[in-house]
Write a protein that holds these residues in place. Structure first.
Motif, PDB file in Angstrom:
ATOM      1  N   GLN A 284       0.826  -1.207   0.000  1.00  0.00           N
ATOM      2  CA  GLN A 284       0.000   0.000   0.000  1.00  0.00           C
ATOM      3  C   GLN A 284       0.863   1.261   0.000  1.00  0.00           C
ATOM      4  N   GLY A 285       1.929   1.268   0.809  1.00  0.00           N
ATOM      5  CA  GLY A 285       2.823   2.412   0.856  1.00  0.00           C
ATOM      6  C   GLY A 285       3.503   2.663  -0.477  1.00  0.00           C
ATOM      7  N   VAL A 286       3.953   1.587  -1.132  1.00  0.00           N
ATOM      8  CA  VAL A 286       4.579   1.722  -2.448  1.00  0.00           C
ATOM      9  C   VAL A 286       3.584   2.284  -3.457  1.00  0.00           C
ATOM     10  N   CYS A 287       2.364   1.776  -3.438  1.00  0.00           N
ATOM     11  CA  CYS A 287       1.348   2.238  -4.391  1.00  0.00           C
ATOM     12  C   CYS A 287       0.958   3.687  -4.140  1.00  0.00           C
ATOM     13  N   VAL A 288       0.931   4.101  -2.874  1.00  0.00           N
ATOM     14  CA  VAL A 288       0.665   5.507  -2.564  1.00  0.00           C
ATOM     15  C   VAL A 288       1.743   6.393  -3.173  1.00  0.00           C
ATOM     16  N   MET A 289       3.003   5.980  -3.044  1.00  0.00           N
ATOM     17  CA  MET A 289       4.091   6.762  -3.636  1.00  0.00           C
ATOM     18  C   MET A 289       3.993   6.790  -5.160  1.00  0.00           C
ATOM     19  N   LEU A 290       3.583   5.683  -5.765  1.00  0.00           N
ATOM     20  CA  LEU A 290       3.503   5.611  -7.227  1.00  0.00           C
ATOM     21  C   LEU A 290       2.419   6.527  -7.792  1.00  0.00           C
ATOM     22  N   THR A 291       1.447   6.915  -6.958  1.00  0.00           N
ATOM     23  CA  THR A 291       0.420   7.832  -7.469  1.00  0.00           C
ATOM     24  C   THR A 291       1.005   9.199  -7.813  1.00  0.00           C
ATOM     25  N   LEU A 292       2.219   9.483  -7.354  1.00  0.00           N
ATOM     26  CA  LEU A 292       2.874  10.749  -7.685  1.00  0.00           C
ATOM     27  C   LEU A 292       3.395  10.771  -9.118  1.00  0.00           C
ATOM     28  N   ALA A 293       3.429   9.600  -9.761  1.00  0.00           N
ATOM     29  CA  ALA A 293       3.925   9.520 -11.143  1.00  0.00           C
ATOM     30  C   ALA A 293       2.819   9.922 -12.109  1.00  0.00           C
ATOM     31  N   SER A 294       2.392  11.187 -12.004  1.00  0.00           N
ATOM     32  CA  SER A 294       1.246  11.645 -12.788  1.00  0.00           C
ATOM     33  C   SER A 294       1.541  11.709 -14.286  1.00  0.00           C
ATOM     34  N   ASP A 295       2.821  11.678 -14.661  1.00  0.00           N
ATOM     35  CA  ASP A 295       3.164  11.721 -16.085  1.00  0.00           C
ATOM     36  C   ASP A 295       3.425  10.339 -16.651  1.00  0.00           C
ATOM     37  N   ALA A 296       3.145   9.293 -15.872  1.00  0.00           N
ATOM     38  CA  ALA A 296       3.359   7.916 -16.318  1.00  0.00           C
ATOM     39  C   ALA A 296       2.056   7.142 -16.140  1.00  0.00           C
ATOM     40  N   PRO A 297       1.193   7.109 -17.150  1.00  0.00           N
ATOM     41  CA  PRO A 297      -0.121   6.462 -17.013  1.00  0.00           C
ATOM     42  C   PRO A 297      -0.056   5.018 -16.549  1.00  0.00           C
ATOM     43  N   LEU A 298       0.932   4.262 -17.033  1.00  0.00           N
ATOM     44  CA  LEU A 298       1.021   2.859 -16.653  1.00  0.00           C
ATOM     45  C   LEU A 298       1.268   2.716 -15.153  1.00  0.00           C
ATOM     46  N   LEU A 299       2.157   3.552 -14.606  1.00  0.00           N
ATOM     47  CA  LEU A 299       2.418   3.504 -13.168  1.00  0.00           C
ATOM     48  C   LEU A 299       1.187   3.915 -12.372  1.00  0.00           C
ATOM     49  N   LEU A 300       0.442   4.871 -12.888  1.00  0.00           N
ATOM     50  CA  LEU A 300      -0.788   5.278 -12.211  1.00  0.00           C
ATOM     51  C   LEU A 300      -1.807   4.142 -12.174  1.00  0.00           C
ATOM     52  N   ILE A 301      -1.895   3.398 -13.268  1.00  0.00           N
ATOM     53  CA  ILE A 301      -2.816   2.257 -13.314  1.00  0.00           C
ATOM     54  C   ILE A 301      -2.401   1.200 -12.294  1.00  0.00           C
ATOM     55  N   VAL A 302      -1.101   0.878 -12.282  1.00  0.00           N
ATOM     56  CA  VAL A 302      -0.582  -0.125 -11.344  1.00  0.00           C
ATOM     57  C   VAL A 302      -0.814   0.320  -9.903  1.00  0.00           C
ATOM     58  N   SER A 303      -0.520   1.593  -9.629  1.00  0.00           N
ATOM     59  CA  SER A 303      -0.669   2.088  -8.257  1.00  0.00           C
ATOM     60  C   SER A 303      -2.129   2.094  -7.826  1.00  0.00           C
ATOM     61  N   SER A 304      -3.041   2.434  -8.721  1.00  0.00           N
ATOM     62  CA  SER A 304      -4.460   2.459  -8.377  1.00  0.00           C
ATOM     63  C   SER A 304      -4.979   1.060  -8.073  1.00  0.00           C
ATOM     64  N   ILE A 305      -4.573   0.097  -8.882  1.00  0.00           N
ATOM     65  CA  ILE A 305      -5.000  -1.285  -8.645  1.00  0.00           C
ATOM     66  C   ILE A 305      -4.424  -1.800  -7.327  1.00  0.00           C
ATOM     67  N   GLY A 306      -3.127  -1.555  -7.108  1.00  0.00           N
ATOM     68  CA  GLY A 306      -2.501  -2.011  -5.874  1.00  0.00           C
ATOM     69  C   GLY A 306      -3.074  -1.335  -4.643  1.00  0.00           C
ATOM     70  N   PHE A 307      -3.361  -0.049  -4.762  1.00  0.00           N
ATOM     71  CA  PHE A 307      -3.944   0.685  -3.641  1.00  0.00           C
ATOM     72  C   PHE A 307      -5.335   0.148  -3.315  1.00  0.00           C
ATOM     73  N   GLY A 308      -6.160  -0.045  -4.333  1.00  0.00           N
ATOM     74  CA  GLY A 308      -7.500  -0.571  -4.104  1.00  0.00           C
ATOM     75  C   GLY A 308      -7.485  -1.967  -3.508  1.00  0.00           C
ATOM     76  N   ALA A 309      -6.527  -2.778  -3.931  1.00  0.00           N
ATOM     77  CA  ALA A 309      -6.458  -4.162  -3.450  1.00  0.00           C
ATOM     78  C   ALA A 309      -5.980  -4.264  -2.012  1.00  0.00           C
ATOM     79  N   THR A 310      -5.457  -3.168  -1.457  1.00  0.00           N
ATOM     80  CA  THR A 310      -4.875  -3.246  -0.116  1.00  0.00           C
ATOM     81  C   THR A 310      -5.598  -2.443   0.947  1.00  0.00           C
ATOM     82  N   PHE A 311      -6.159  -1.266   0.630  1.00  0.00           N
ATOM     83  CA  PHE A 311      -6.580  -0.401   1.736  1.00  0.00           C
ATOM     84  C   PHE A 311      -7.782  -0.950   2.495  1.00  0.00           C
ATOM     85  N   MET A 312      -8.733  -1.598   1.826  1.00  0.00           N
ATOM     86  CA  MET A 312      -9.804  -2.256   2.570  1.00  0.00           C
ATOM     87  C   MET A 312      -9.316  -3.575   3.172  1.00  0.00           C
TER      88      MET A 312
END
Length: 387
Positions: A284-312
């Motif tokens: 979750q911490g890694v995915c939160v940091m990856l959301t800062l990669a606003s100029d890299a759509p692929l990283l944003l997709i990965v971070s969003s999926i990882g974040f959603g899969a962990t926070f609940m």
């Protein structure tokens, strides 16, 4: 005998759908519809970034207040669960409609505070109603997956409204109508008292995996760590290379919540709660940091999926631990961890507001959130070495 099994399966499916609808309305729509709406409200100029952050904190404060209020035993009488749940659901829909009427920041903060109280009611009374009728892990996971289903529904609704050039006023009204439909389905699927199970005693571990105050601190850090992304993700992704990707990132979070709720429960049984909690917080911490990669759509997709899969998933792992740890005196550990988690959620948007406005404030707040999650993971990991 076959007929009995079929009836039991049908009843479990009905209860699963009921639980999913409860949190789809109470959390996915009631709480988290504000996430995709925030960017639109900011664009329309009705509120400043600082005001929107305080409005978000007001909602989280209401959720905390509701959690504490509804923890009193007088609300837990079996005869009161269903009326309180329906009252909370009606209030959720009505307060969403109220968002279309008022634009004064103080009144909107009050509305969102009350909406937080109603969301807490739906979480508590909905969960207790489901646990009255089943303790099957699949049904319980379905309950929490409703948060993801509601996030998907709410975000895609807002996207469709924006594409039709609807203003926030119209979108709040439409969301109120959508809430009314979900309320009718919820009332129809609500299980009766005939199949209620006897109350389950609290479990107490002979060799507790951690101290009660450590779990309390860990969960408070987790609440602070996740809430920045859960509040501002569409705004953070606004500068992504593809506008369509940016719009649907919050839906990806919701989609990932659904298998995550099932996956972490399964993993904890296979590898242990502490191991899974540590991994959950690190990912979750890694995915939160990856959301800062606003100029890299692929990283944003990965971070969003990882974040959603962990926070609940964090919640589904912490709650069983809170039932197992011994505490001094008559402290209700479930209430204490809910308190610290709620405080973390309130502090997140407040800190963002105090750090300034725009992308710089979001960047700094996100880094603080990731650091909190890594610290929580460290607390969990340290317990593994003590065993």
């Amino acid at each position: 005998m076959i007929q009995g099994n079929t009836d039991s399966d049908r009843y479990s499916i009905r209860t699963s759908l009921f639980g999913m609808l409860v949190l789809a309305l109470g959390m996915g729509i009631g709480r988290f519809l504000y996430t995709p709406m925030l960017a639109l409200l900011l664009t329309e100029g009705h509120f400043s970034f600082s005001q929107l952050s305080w409005i978000a904190s007001a909602n989280y404060a209401g959720y905390l207040a509701g959690s504490l209020l509804f923890s009193f035993g007088l609300f837990h009488l079996p005869s009161r669960l269903r009326p309180m749940l329906l009252t909370s659901a009606i209030a959720t829909g009505g307060l969403i409609v109220a968002m279309s009427v008022f634009t004064q920041p103080a009144l909107v903060m009050l509305i969102r505070f009350l909406a937080g109280v109603a969301s807490a009611g739906m979480m508590i009374f909905g969960t207790m109603t489901v646990l009255q009728h089943t303790r099957h892990p699949f049904v319980i996971a379905s309950l929490f997956s409703g948060v993801g289903a509601g996030i998907i529904l709410g975000n895609e609704y807002v996207i469709a409204g924006i594409q039709m050039s609807l203003a926030s006023h119209a979108l709040w009204l439409g969301a109120g109508a959508l809430s009314g439909l979900l309320l009718l389905l919820l009332a129809w699927l609500m299980p009766g008292r005939a199949h209620a199970l006897p109350p389950a005693p609290l479990a107490t571990a002979r060799n507790p995996v951690m101290r009660w105050w450590q779990l309390t601190l860990l969960y408070g850090l987790a609440g602070f760590g996740y809430i920045i992304v859960a509040t501002y993700l569409p705004l953070m992704a606004h500068n992504a290379g593809s506008p369509q990707i940016a719009l649907h990132l919050w839906s990806l979070v919701g989609l990932a919540i659904i298998p995550g709720c099932f996956g972490w429960l399964w993993a904890a049984k296979r590898w242990g709660v502490l191991q899974c909690l540590t991994a959950n917080l690190i990912i979750q911490g890694v995915c939160v940091m990856l959301t800062l990669a606003s100029d890299a759509p692929l990283l944003l997709i990965v971070s969003s999926i990882g974040f959603g899969a962990t926070f609940m998933g964090t919640t589904s792992l912490v709650m069983p631990l809170a039932r197992q740890l011994s505490v001094p005196g008559n402290i209700n550990l479930l209430g204490v961890v809910t308190l610290t988690y709620g405080i973390g959620q309130i502090v997140g948007p407040m800190l963002t507001s105090m750090l300034g406005s725009g992308s710089e404030a979001l960047t700094h707040a996100t880094l603080w959130g990731a650091a909190a999650l890594f610290l929580a993971a460290t607390i969990s990991a340290m317990q593994l070495y003590k065993r």
